[in-house]
Design an enzyme around this catalytic site. Structure first.
Site, mmCIF file in Angstrom:
data_model
loop_
_atom_site.group_PDB
_atom_site.id
_atom_site.type_symbol
_atom_site.label_atom_id
_atom_site.label_comp_id
_atom_site.label_asym_id
_atom_site.label_seq_id
_atom_site.Cartn_x
_atom_site.Cartn_y
_atom_site.Cartn_z
ATOM 1 N N ASP A 57 -4.299 -66.688 61.060
ATOM 2 C CA ASP A 57 -4.546 -65.302 61.401
ATOM 3 C C ASP A 57 -5.820 -65.331 62.248
ATOM 4 O OD1 ASP A 57 -4.591 -62.420 61.069
ATOM 5 O OD2 ASP A 57 -6.259 -62.735 59.699
ATOM 6 N N ASP A 64 -6.982 -64.068 55.911
ATOM 7 C CA ASP A 64 -8.072 -63.504 55.110
ATOM 8 C C ASP A 64 -7.572 -62.507 54.086
ATOM 9 O OD1 ASP A 64 -7.328 -61.505 56.787
ATOM 10 O OD2 ASP A 64 -9.312 -61.055 57.561
ATOM 11 N N ASP A 121 -2.189 -59.662 55.754
ATOM 12 C CA ASP A 121 -1.336 -60.848 55.851
ATOM 13 C C ASP A 121 -0.910 -61.426 54.503
ATOM 14 O OD1 ASP A 121 -3.782 -62.012 55.292
ATOM 15 O OD2 ASP A 121 -4.127 -62.577 57.375
HETATM 16 P P1 ADP Z 1 -5.371 -59.868 62.823
HETATM 17 O O1 ADP Z 1 -3.958 -60.224 62.883
HETATM 18 O O2 ADP Z 1 -6.114 -60.333 64.043
HETATM 19 O O3 ADP Z 1 -6.075 -60.287 61.576
HETATM 20 P P2 ADP Z 1 -4.827 -57.128 61.937
HETATM 21 O O4 ADP Z 1 -3.378 -57.342 61.711
HETATM 22 O O5 ADP Z 1 -5.689 -56.911 60.764
HETATM 23 O O6 ADP Z 1 -5.457 -58.257 62.893
HETATM 24 O O7 ADP Z 1 -5.002 -55.878 62.912
HETATM 25 C C1 ADP Z 1 -4.402 -55.885 64.169
HETATM 26 C C2 ADP Z 1 -4.929 -54.808 65.048
HETATM 27 O O8 ADP Z 1 -4.637 -53.547 64.499
HETATM 28 C C3 ADP Z 1 -6.414 -54.824 65.240
HETATM 29 O O9 ADP Z 1 -6.820 -55.679 66.274
HETATM 30 C C4 ADP Z 1 -6.708 -53.361 65.562
HETATM 31 O O10 ADP Z 1 -6.433 -53.120 66.937
HETATM 32 C C5 ADP Z 1 -5.681 -52.621 64.755
HETATM 33 N N1 ADP Z 1 -6.198 -52.166 63.478
HETATM 34 C C6 ADP Z 1 -5.830 -52.572 62.255
HETATM 35 N N2 ADP Z 1 -6.477 -51.925 61.285
HETATM 36 C C7 ADP Z 1 -7.330 -51.084 61.902
HETATM 37 C C8 ADP Z 1 -8.312 -50.139 61.455
HETATM 38 N N3 ADP Z 1 -8.568 -49.923 60.153
HETATM 39 N N4 ADP Z 1 -8.983 -49.449 62.399
HETATM 40 C C9 ADP Z 1 -8.740 -49.634 63.706
HETATM 41 N N5 ADP Z 1 -7.844 -50.513 64.180
HETATM 42 C C10 ADP Z 1 -7.146 -51.219 63.308
HETATM 43 MG MG MG Z 2 -6.466 -60.323 59.521
#
Ligand code: ADP
Ligand code: MG
Length: 617
Positions: A319, A512, A516
């Site tokens: 991730d 993390d 996921d």
């Molecule tokens: P990653 O796969 O990189 O760990 P996430 O799946 O947690 O990222 O989130 C993917 C995207 O969704 C983030 O890059 C952001 O654009 C958006 N996002 C997710 N949760 C939030 C939040 N609480 N506030 C704003 N944007 C969010």
């Molecule tokens: Mg993440």
């Protein structure tokens, strides 16, 4: 040594002295009129009474075929055919081996416990203006506890007052102290080094990280690896097979040759030397040691099956946010749309009041002010997209491009370098905030180390924008990058990768725990970062990297491989020696002494080898 082990040592010494005395009496003593042999029964019972007792008790419980039974019939048989000193000696030797093994198990159990020596025994709680020392179990959520320098943090909480450095080594293996001040979270198990801290507890003791980790380690043996299961199954059919073999060896040649004494003796030798103790003991001990060795390196492995899987890791999927990057965003630019800058940040932070996503945390931080949460309602978190909340009576959307599209908000796309968080309502575009994250300092080295360890493919799956994902992927040297994914898309990608890999290779997913958890459980091995932050990750994962360092994955793989290697050596060595001695026994070339020596020798070597797994290289 424990009391029990000391007692056994005394019995061994007493029986050995007794045996020598009777042997001397037998050989050099005056020609006594009475037979000397009954005297052998004294050291025999001193050393063997518990084995005989266990054998009898197990028979009455219907569990006949165990090592106690083997030892009992073999030595009683030896006595019956007049091999008195042998009978005593074999029993003596067996007990020496058992003692050695008990000490070794105790030692590795203790070193895991020492390493995990994080269970605190008391908490200083402030009640009615006074400080009382109580059992941490009795402290309620929201009470104030005081942690003096040098004490362990008993329960997770938030610092109300004071500043200090915390030693987190017991939890993370990290030797550098971590500074905490008012408002910071403290995790139970850390040691308070320098200052007095007043902490408001946020959890009950039972659900604290400490209790959870201890629980995991203590129960980790429940998840047996295939090798360990193999040993259990092996012991179940091996013992009866040996007993049947011994009976056949006593009867068949005797019928043919008429030499009953010789073949019955041969059969008894066969029984004594067949005991598979070394094998049955050393393999689980090896895995136990491997799990201990991994915890020493700051990696918690929840069962020996995961050690086996780690050793065969072929694909590692990461991730991005919080895993390869620090998950601590800094706001690089604020571009108000139809409103002004501070209002934009405040609205975004308010909408994110209840989210535990790293982005939310950073926005709240960037806003800087105390937020009045009563202004926020109807919060809905949309995983991989953002949040929707009613702020001051208006529905606000805070998130990425996709969220804006899905919600039909008023917005404009823009092309920034960095992660863009749009803030909009149904009919106004409030603007966007550009934030950026940094890769973890050891991330690049972690990926290089994985390649060196023979991992064939490294992949990054992220919910972030394509440009951001690809920039990080290129910087770190990942083989594949897939961006713009929702949690469900991540599962689909992992499923694809599971199909692509070779049947024996394993796929590890490292995350993390935020957005996921489903992939963590779908992968062959789920590895969680953020043991210090997210309980969800600890729950869902098979392996937890206590200090969030991706470089520990390669370390865990090498510990796993070393453990498997040692287990294989022990299996081969124990079975090999056993086979040779059994054949010699059948051929009449090995006597009872040789059998006993071989068994104890194998046990000692195998146990010593197993404890190597505990030591980090
Ligand atoms: P990653 O796969 O990189 O760990 P996430 O799946 O947690 O990222 O989130 C993917 C995207 O969704 C983030 O890059 C952001 O654009 C958006 N996002 C997710 N949760 C939030 C939040 N609480 N506030 C704003 N944007 C969010
Ligand atoms: Mg993440």
């Amino acid at each position: 040594m424990t009391k029990k082990q000391k007692k056994m040592l005394y019995r061994i010494v007493a029986a050995a002295v007794g045996l020598i005395a009777v042997v001397l009496l037998d050989h050099f003593g005056p020609a006594l009129l009475l037979p000397v042999w009954p005297l052998y029964l004294i050291p025999y019972f001193i050393i063997g009474w518990d084995i005989l007792w266990k054998a009898i008790r197990n028979i009455s419980h219907g569990q006949i075929f165990d090592e106690n039974f083997l030892m009992a019939i073999a030595t009683v048989g030896a006595l019956a055919i007049g091999e008195y000193p042998e009978a005593v000696f074999v029993m003596l030797f067996y007990q020496v081996g058992e003692l050695f093994q008990a000490v070794a198990v105790g030692k590795s159990r203790r070193s895991i416990a020492a390493l995990m020596d994080i269970r605190p025994d008391s908490a200083n709680v402030e009640r009615d203006g006074e400080i009382a020392e109580v059992d941490p179990d009795e402290v309620q959520i929201g009470e104030t506890i005081v942690i003096r320098p040098g004490e362990r943090v008993p329960i997770d909480g938030v610092v109300l007052e004071g500043a200090s450095a915390l030693n987190t080594a017991a939890l993370t293996g990290e030797s550098l102290p971590r500074d905490v001040a008012s408002g910071d979270e403290v995790i139970s198990g850390c040691i308070n080094l320098t200052g007095l801290l007043r902490v408001r507890t946020t959890k009950e003791f039972g659900e604290s990280t400490v209790a959870k980790i201890l629980d995991l380690v203590e129960n980790s043996s429940a998840k047996k690896g295939r090798k360990e299961q193999f040993i259990t199954r092996f012991a179940r059919w091996y013992t009866p097979a040996v007993v049947i073999g011994a009976v056949a060896l006593a009867i068949i040649p005797s019928l043919a040759t008429g030499e009953w004494t010789k073949w019955v003796e041969q059969a008894l030798i066969f029984l004594v030397i067949s005991c598979p103790c070394a094998l049955v003991i050393s393999v689980p001990l090896t895995f136990f040691g491997g799990i201990g060795g991994a915890s020493k390196a700051g990696v918690l492995v929840k069962g020996s099956n995961y050690l086996e899987a780690l050793a065969r890791t072929e694909t590692v999927v990461f991730d991005k946010t919080g895993t390869l990057t620090q998950g601590v965003f800094t706001v690089t630019a604020v571009h108000p749309g139809d409103g002004e800058e501070t209002a934009l940040l405040e609205t975004a932070a308010l909408a994110e009041s209840y989210s535990s996503h790293p982005i939310a945390r950073s926005l709240r931080e960037a806003c800087g002010r105390d937020l009045d949460e009563s202004r926020v309602g109807e919060v809905k978190e949309i995983a991989g997209r953002g949040v929707q909340a009613v702020v001051d009576g208006v529905t606000v959307y805070v998130g990425n491009d996709k969220l804006m599209e899905d919600m039909g908000a008023r917005w404009r796309p823009c092309h920034n370098i960095g992660t863009t968080v749009h803030v909009a309502t149904a009919d106004a575009y409030l603007g966007h905030i550009v934030i950026s994250d940094r890769v973890k300092p050891d991330a690049k080295e972690a990926l290089a180390a994985l390649k060196r360890a023979g991992v064939k493919k490294t992949v990054m799956l992220t919910g972030d924008a394509k440009e951001v994902g690809e920039a990080v992927g290129a910087e770190l040297g990942l083989d594949e990058v897939h961006a713009g994914l929702l949690p469900a898309d991540k599962v689909a990608e992992v499923e694809k990768l599971l199909e692509e890999k070779s049947p024996k290779g394993m796929l590890a997913f490292v995350g993390d725990g935020i957005n996921d958890a489903p992939v963590l459980s779908r992968a062959d091995v789920g590895i969680a970062m953020g043991a210090l932050g997210s309980d969800a990750a600890i729950e869902a994962a098979d392996v937890v990297l206590m200090d969030d360092k991706p470089s520990k994955i390669a370390a865990a793989i090498s510990i796993a491989r070393k453990t498997i290697r040692i287990a294989n050596q022990n299996i081969a060595f124990a079975l090999g020696v056993k086979a040779v001695i059994l054949v010699l026994g059948i051929l009449g070339k090995a006597n009872m002494w040789a059998g006993a020596f071989a068994d104890v020798g194998v046990m000692v070597v195998a146990v010593a080898n197993a404890t190597r797994a505990l030591k980090a290289d």
